[in-house]
Design a protein around this motif. Structure first.
Motif, PDB file in Angstrom:
ATOM      1  N   ASP A   1      -4.658  -6.086  -6.380  1.00 29.26           N
ATOM      2  CA  ASP A   1      -3.913  -4.939  -5.310  1.00 29.26           C
ATOM      3  C   ASP A   1      -4.331  -5.336  -4.106  1.00 29.26           C
ATOM      4  O   ASP A   1      -3.212  -5.617  -3.153  1.00 29.26           O
ATOM      5  CB  ASP A   1      -4.374  -3.654  -5.452  1.00 29.26           C
ATOM      6  CG  ASP A   1      -4.049  -2.990  -6.877  1.00 29.26           C
ATOM      7  OD1 ASP A   1      -3.293  -3.324  -7.295  1.00 29.26           O
ATOM      8  OD2 ASP A   1      -4.419  -1.776  -7.062  1.00 29.26           O
ATOM      9  N   ILE A   2      -5.538  -5.893  -3.596  1.00 29.26           N
ATOM     10  CA  ILE A   2      -5.768  -6.390  -2.382  1.00 29.26           C
ATOM     11  C   ILE A   2      -5.015  -7.853  -1.944  1.00 29.26           C
ATOM     12  O   ILE A   2      -4.543  -7.714  -1.116  1.00 29.26           O
ATOM     13  CB  ILE A   2      -7.205  -6.545  -2.061  1.00 29.26           C
ATOM     14  CG1 ILE A   2      -8.257  -5.327  -2.290  1.00 29.26           C
ATOM     15  CG2 ILE A   2      -7.676  -7.388  -0.814  1.00 29.26           C
ATOM     16  CD1 ILE A   2      -9.535  -5.520  -2.501  1.00 29.26           C
ATOM     17  N   VAL A   3      -4.963  -8.688  -3.164  1.00 26.14           N
ATOM     18  CA  VAL A   3      -4.350  -9.815  -2.898  1.00 26.14           C
ATOM     19  C   VAL A   3      -3.019  -9.695  -2.750  1.00 26.14           C
ATOM     20  O   VAL A   3      -2.152 -10.155  -1.622  1.00 26.14           O
ATOM     21  CB  VAL A   3      -4.455 -10.924  -4.021  1.00 26.14           C
ATOM     22  CG1 VAL A   3      -3.533 -12.087  -3.619  1.00 26.14           C
ATOM     23  CG2 VAL A   3      -6.071 -11.381  -3.878  1.00 26.14           C
TER      24      VAL A   3
ATOM     25  N   ARG B   1      -1.329  -6.911  -1.509  1.00 22.49           N
ATOM     26  CA  ARG B   1      -1.024  -6.171  -0.375  1.00 22.49           C
ATOM     27  C   ARG B   1      -1.033  -7.123   0.851  1.00 22.49           C
ATOM     28  O   ARG B   1      -0.235  -7.172   1.891  1.00 22.49           O
ATOM     29  CB  ARG B   1      -2.058  -5.109   0.088  1.00 22.49           C
ATOM     30  CG  ARG B   1      -1.943  -4.165   1.195  1.00 22.49           C
ATOM     31  CD  ARG B   1      -1.164  -2.832   0.672  1.00 22.49           C
ATOM     32  NE  ARG B   1      -0.866  -2.228   1.967  1.00 22.49           N
ATOM     33  CZ  ARG B   1      -1.608  -1.343   2.537  1.00 22.49           C
ATOM     34  NH1 ARG B   1      -2.942  -1.097   1.944  1.00 22.49           N
ATOM     35  NH2 ARG B   1      -1.338  -0.628   3.538  1.00 22.49           N
ATOM     36  N   GLU B   2      -2.201  -7.879   0.972  1.00 21.28           N
ATOM     37  CA  GLU B   2      -2.614  -8.810   2.271  1.00 21.28           C
ATOM     38  C   GLU B   2      -1.637 -10.022   2.064  1.00 21.28           C
ATOM     39  O   GLU B   2      -1.223 -10.504   3.279  1.00 21.28           O
ATOM     40  CB  GLU B   2      -4.022  -9.470   2.041  1.00 21.28           C
ATOM     41  CG  GLU B   2      -5.107  -8.342   2.136  1.00 21.28           C
ATOM     42  CD  GLU B   2      -5.180  -7.669   3.454  1.00 21.28           C
ATOM     43  OE1 GLU B   2      -4.929  -8.365   4.505  1.00 21.28           O
ATOM     44  OE2 GLU B   2      -5.299  -6.326   3.737  1.00 21.28           O
ATOM     45  N   SER B   3      -0.905 -10.475   1.050  1.00 16.06           N
ATOM     46  CA  SER B   3      -0.093 -11.669   1.161  1.00 16.06           C
ATOM     47  C   SER B   3       1.340 -11.144   1.487  1.00 16.06           C
ATOM     48  O   SER B   3       2.232 -11.978   1.659  1.00 16.06           O
ATOM     49  CB  SER B   3      -0.022 -12.183  -0.347  1.00 16.06           C
ATOM     50  OG  SER B   3       0.502 -11.371  -1.349  1.00 16.06           O
ATOM     51  N   GLY B   4       1.423  -9.660   1.438  1.00 16.74           N
ATOM     52  CA  GLY B   4       2.795  -9.181   1.951  1.00 16.74           C
ATOM     53  C   GLY B   4       3.690  -9.161   0.513  1.00 16.74           C
ATOM     54  O   GLY B   4       5.006  -8.916   0.813  1.00 16.74           O
TER      55      GLY B   4
ATOM     56  N   VAL C   1      -0.864   0.178  -5.266  1.00 22.41           N
ATOM     57  CA  VAL C   1      -0.262  -1.070  -4.969  1.00 22.41           C
ATOM     58  C   VAL C   1       0.437  -1.520  -5.813  1.00 22.41           C
ATOM     59  O   VAL C   1       0.019  -1.772  -7.009  1.00 22.41           O
ATOM     60  CB  VAL C   1      -1.511  -2.145  -3.950  1.00 22.41           C
ATOM     61  CG1 VAL C   1      -0.883  -3.384  -3.704  1.00 22.41           C
ATOM     62  CG2 VAL C   1      -2.325  -1.484  -3.002  1.00 22.41           C
TER      63      VAL C   1
ATOM     64  N   ASN D   1       6.573   0.574   2.403  1.00 24.67           N
ATOM     65  CA  ASN D   1       5.172   0.618   2.518  1.00 24.67           C
ATOM     66  C   ASN D   1       4.801   2.063   2.988  1.00 24.67           C
ATOM     67  O   ASN D   1       5.382   2.392   3.969  1.00 24.67           O
ATOM     68  CB  ASN D   1       4.705  -0.690   3.568  1.00 24.67           C
ATOM     69  CG  ASN D   1       3.111  -0.733   3.352  1.00 24.67           C
ATOM     70  OD1 ASN D   1       2.718  -0.837   2.042  1.00 24.67           O
ATOM     71  ND2 ASN D   1       2.582  -1.504   4.310  1.00 24.67           N
TER      72      ASN D   1
END
Length: 164
Positions: free
Chosen positions: A47-49, A51-54, A72, A132
């Motif tokens: 989820d973090i990856v 989200r951070e990668s767009g 996410v 988002n």
């Protein structure tokens, strides 16, 4: 001529996540300060990856009695994939309680965004204009009423004769 520079990370996200997961596990094991950190969840890492990668969007599931949950999911996901993500997230949160029967839940409820119910499982979230930080809620599906059976009705002549 110049050779094309290779990406430092292989194709996203599987190989990248595997390497990242291994590095994080080593870091947790080798660093005394981090020894009491609980084992991280691979799903949360994904989820973090995302989200951070767009490549992912944050959907907020608002539950009246129990507050909100953040989910996410990849941008091009369908309603069905969102339902599966909701199930995974809520199962993780309710791990100590009894198991949730999602087949029953989805028979009786839909997800809704604003005043619009997300009824078609194959439709993408973009088609429903989810972006988002969009907020979705559980709503009860409208009840399907069974048509009344045509009962034996007395015709008007018989009814009148009963009263005479």
């Amino acid at each position: 001529m110049g050779e094309r520079k290779r990406s430092r990370y292989p194709s996203f996200p599987d190989e990248y996540l595997t390497g990242l997961e291994q590095r994080l596990q080593l870091l947790l094991e080798e660093t005394p300060v981090l020894a009491d950190v609980a084992k991280f969840d691979t799903e949360e890492l994904k989820d973090i990856v995302l989200r951070e990668s767009g490549k992912g969007i944050l959907i907020i599931l608002h539950r009246e009695s129990e507050g909100s949950v953040e989910i996410v999911i990849p941008r091009n996901s369908s309603v069905n994939e969102l339902k599966k993500a909701v199930g995974r997230k809520l199962n993780l949160l309710n791990a100590k309680q009894r198991r949730i029967n999602w087949k029953y839940i989805w028979q009786k409820h839909n997800l809704a965004f604003g005043n619009q119910q997300l009824t078609n499982d194959l439709t993408t979230l973009e088609e429903y204009d989810l972006e988002n930080s969009s907020v979705v809620t559980f709503v009860r599906k409208p009840r399907k009423r069974k048509p009344k059976k045509a009962g034996k009705r007395k015709n008007e002549e018989n009814v009148r004769s009963d009263f005479q």
